[in-house]
Design an enzyme around this catalytic site. Structure first.
Site, PDB file in Angstrom:
ATOM      1  N   CYS A  16      90.595  59.176 -11.240  1.00 17.65           N
ATOM      2  CA  CYS A  16      90.378  59.566  -9.854  1.00 17.65           C
ATOM      3  C   CYS A  16      90.199  61.077  -9.733  1.00 17.65           C
ATOM      4  O   CYS A  16      89.666  61.573  -8.761  1.00 17.65           O
ATOM      5  CB  CYS A  16      91.577  59.088  -9.037  1.00 17.65           C
ATOM      6  SG  CYS A  16      91.323  59.011  -7.270  1.00 17.65           S
ATOM      7  N   GLY A  52      99.468  57.140  -6.753  1.00 14.35           N
ATOM      8  CA  GLY A  52      98.205  57.260  -7.452  1.00 14.35           C
ATOM      9  C   GLY A  52      97.086  57.662  -6.516  1.00 14.35           C
ATOM     10  O   GLY A  52      97.310  58.228  -5.448  1.00 14.35           O
ATOM     11  N   CYS A  53      95.876  57.349  -6.897  1.00 16.32           N
ATOM     12  CA  CYS A  53      94.692  57.724  -6.120  1.00 16.32           C
ATOM     13  C   CYS A  53      94.750  57.147  -4.717  1.00 16.32           C
ATOM     14  O   CYS A  53      94.954  55.942  -4.543  1.00 16.32           O
ATOM     15  CB  CYS A  53      93.436  57.225  -6.833  1.00 16.32           C
ATOM     16  SG  CYS A  53      91.912  57.581  -5.942  1.00 16.32           S
ATOM     17  N   PHE A  54      94.550  57.991  -3.703  1.00 15.41           N
ATOM     18  CA  PHE A  54      94.645  57.488  -2.335  1.00 15.41           C
ATOM     19  C   PHE A  54      93.518  56.549  -1.972  1.00 15.41           C
ATOM     20  O   PHE A  54      93.629  55.787  -1.013  1.00 15.41           O
ATOM     21  CB  PHE A  54      94.795  58.607  -1.299  1.00 15.41           C
ATOM     22  CG  PHE A  54      93.887  59.799  -1.405  1.00 15.41           C
ATOM     23  CD1 PHE A  54      92.662  59.764  -2.043  1.00 15.41           C
ATOM     24  CD2 PHE A  54      94.284  61.006  -0.821  1.00 15.41           C
ATOM     25  CE1 PHE A  54      91.837  60.884  -2.110  1.00 15.41           C
ATOM     26  CE2 PHE A  54      93.461  62.136  -0.877  1.00 15.41           C
ATOM     27  CZ  PHE A  54      92.230  62.069  -1.524  1.00 15.41           C
ATOM     28  N   CYS A  56      92.736  53.961  -3.669  1.00 12.66           N
ATOM     29  CA  CYS A  56      93.319  52.645  -3.949  1.00 12.66           C
ATOM     30  C   CYS A  56      94.366  52.267  -2.909  1.00 12.66           C
ATOM     31  O   CYS A  56      94.373  51.151  -2.384  1.00 12.66           O
ATOM     32  CB  CYS A  56      93.960  52.637  -5.331  1.00 12.66           C
ATOM     33  SG  CYS A  56      92.864  53.028  -6.705  1.00 12.66           S
TER      34      CYS A  56
END
Length: 220
Positions: A16, A52-54, A56
């Site tokens: 990401c 984690g990646c926003f 997702c």
């Protein structure tokens, strides 16, 4: 920056973001601060999570019944007005996070916490999936003592299913900074992006398989 147009055959080399920092950077003054409580608006309350990646996390919470909207942004750090480029260095202390705007008469804060722990690898330290670094660390925020106790209760129940300790930091909420416009609804708007295809959508589908009873009927 995130890689937008990278061939699938080198997907394992991407994530990401790419300026990963390896150490958790939450400052003591953040961890020990008094929580800030966000007032409800028109009956809708707000909750804050990072895992984690926003891209997702936004897609996951937007599929939950009772959630009106999810906003991608930054939280947990010590700098003002963080940008994507600055937060991606790991030096701001901020993690990619989401603001979940929800109807508490439809979905409870406790259920949102269960979604949080159940939609990630809760034992992964300082990242999630291929996204490694403090800007992707898992943070869960409480706004009052009741929310803190709810988080601790769910954490205790979840921990029974794992041999490793759960990695998420439980922090008093301070402030949420909204991310740049192009990050909002990113998964919906960029379905052909290799990262979305290989990471976001599989993670969303795993969540939907695990929590079928709380999904919106129109959840994609």
């Amino acid at each position: 920056m995130k890689h937008f147009f990278i061939p699938t055959f080198i997907f394992l080399l991407i994530s990401c973001g790419n300026n990963a920092q390896q150490k958790t950077v939450t400052k003591p003054e953040i961890a020990n601060a008094d929580p800030v409580e966000v007032e409800a608006e028109d009956g809708f309350e707000k909750a804050y999570f990072a895992s984690g990646c926003f891209w997702c996390v936004e897609a996951i919470y937007e599929s939950v019944e009772g959630v009106k909207e999810v906003v991608s942004g930054y939280a947990g750090g010590h700098t003002k007005n963080p940008t994507y480029e600055k937060s991606n260095t790991g030096k701001t202390g901020h993690a990619e996070a989401v603001e979940v705007i929800y109807n508490p008469n439809v979905v409870s804060f406790e259920t949102l916490v269960e979604v949080y722990y159940g939609s990630q690898d809760p034992t992964q330290v300082n990242g999630q999936g291929p996204d490694i670094g403090s800007q992707y660390r898992s943070l869960i925020f409480f706004q009052n003592e009741q929310q803190k106790q709810t988080i601790e209760k769910v954490k205790k129940d979840v921990a029974k299913n794992y041999k490793k300790p759960l990695a998420a930091e439980i922090l008093p909420f301070q402030k949420f900074w909204k991310a740049e416009a192009y990050h909002q609804n990113y998964e919906k708007n960029n379905l052909n992006n290799p990262y979305i295809q290989k990471v976001s959508i599989p993670r969303l589908n795993r969540f939907k398989d695990k929590f079928p009873d709380i999904l919106k009927k129109e959840a994609h």
